[in-house]
Design an enzyme around this catalytic site. Structure first.
Site, short mmCIF file in Angstrom:
data_model
loop_
_atom_site.label_atom_id
_atom_site.label_comp_id
_atom_site.label_asym_id
_atom_site.label_seq_id
_atom_site.Cartn_x
_atom_site.Cartn_y
_atom_site.Cartn_z
N HIS A 1 0.82 -1.21 0.00
CA HIS A 1 0.00 0.00 0.00
C HIS A 1 0.85 1.26 0.00
O HIS A 1 0.35 2.36 -0.25
CB HIS A 1 -0.93 0.00 1.22
N ASP B 1 -2.46 1.84 -4.12
CA ASP B 1 -3.68 2.07 -3.35
C ASP B 1 -4.79 1.11 -3.78
O ASP B 1 -4.66 0.37 -4.75
CB ASP B 1 -4.15 3.52 -3.52
#
Length: 229
Positions: free
Chosen positions: A203, A207
């Site tokens: 992440h 995203d």
């Protein structure tokens, strides 16, 4: 008199110890999140049956690798390594393949997978699996991957949360194929052959929305699979 042997602790050492250390390093050194999807691969299975009748041994995993190579070309941020805050994309798919062996888990690299046909992928992967099982892989063959594939499709597992093979930024897990009733578009239902897909991504770089788009593109690629051998 109790003559049972005492239970003794088993230390994590050797290959198992190395694997344990790498897994902890991966979890502690990245922001991992796993996303799940499923794809109806009835057409892919039909194509495999045609090939089987011609004497060609090409697995679902081989077909997914072929589809994955095309998707990664459109999503280059998923194919590469992240080290010291610097992401280095890979111009080709050098695919690390998770293989369980008597000596522990190994991830040899199928190099240049983006340029291979399903039959070429099947042959190259079979060679890696055979040599991994026999303990005949060179250390150099387990380095330099840009993306990893882990397959639990021969078990009852449909979805799971695979751990990143750092410094790579993404890993795809394959689950079992199960029949699922879905709407047929005419008010009835049909049986879909659904493959479980699990994408773990870092992440820090990737995203949720791009991960969702990546999985959607991969689902479309395997659902519309029409590659030639």
């Amino acid at each position: 008199m109790n003559t049972a042997s005492p239970i003794r602790p088993i230390p994590l050492k050797g290959v198992r110890g190395v694997i344990a250390a790498r897994m902890m390093d991966s979890l502690q050194g990245s922001a991992q999140l796993t996303y799940h999807a499923e794809a109806d691969i009835a057409s892919l299975l039909a194509r495999r049956l045609e090939w089987k009748e011609r004497g060609l041994r090409i697995s679902v995993e081989d077909c997914v690798i072929h589809a994955l190579a095309g998707v990664l070309a459109a999503f280059p941020a998923f194919n590469g390594t992240l080290e010291d805050g610097l992401f280095t994309p890979s111009p080709v798919l050098d695919l690390s393949i998770a293989i369980t062996t008597p000596g522990g888990l190994m991830t040899p690299v199928l190099r240049g997978a983006s340029g291979l046909s399903p039959a070429d992928i099947a042959a190259a992967r079979a060679d890696l699996v055979a040599r991994a099982q026999a303990g005949k892989l060179a250390v150099s063959e387990m380095k330099g991957g840009s993306f990893t594939l882990s397959n639990l499709g021969t078990t009852r597992v449909r979805f799971f949360t695979p751990i990143l093979n750092r410094p790579q930024v993404a890993l795809l897990g394959l689950g079992r194929v199960v029949p699922v009733l879905v709407p047929d578009g005419d008010g009835g239902v049909r049986v879909a052959q659904c493959l479980g897909l699990s994408l773990t991504a870092d992440h820090r770089l990737l995203d949720g929305y791009p991960c969702g788009r990546f999985l959607e593109a991969l689902c479309h690629a395997v659902e519309r699979f029409d590659a030639a051998v």
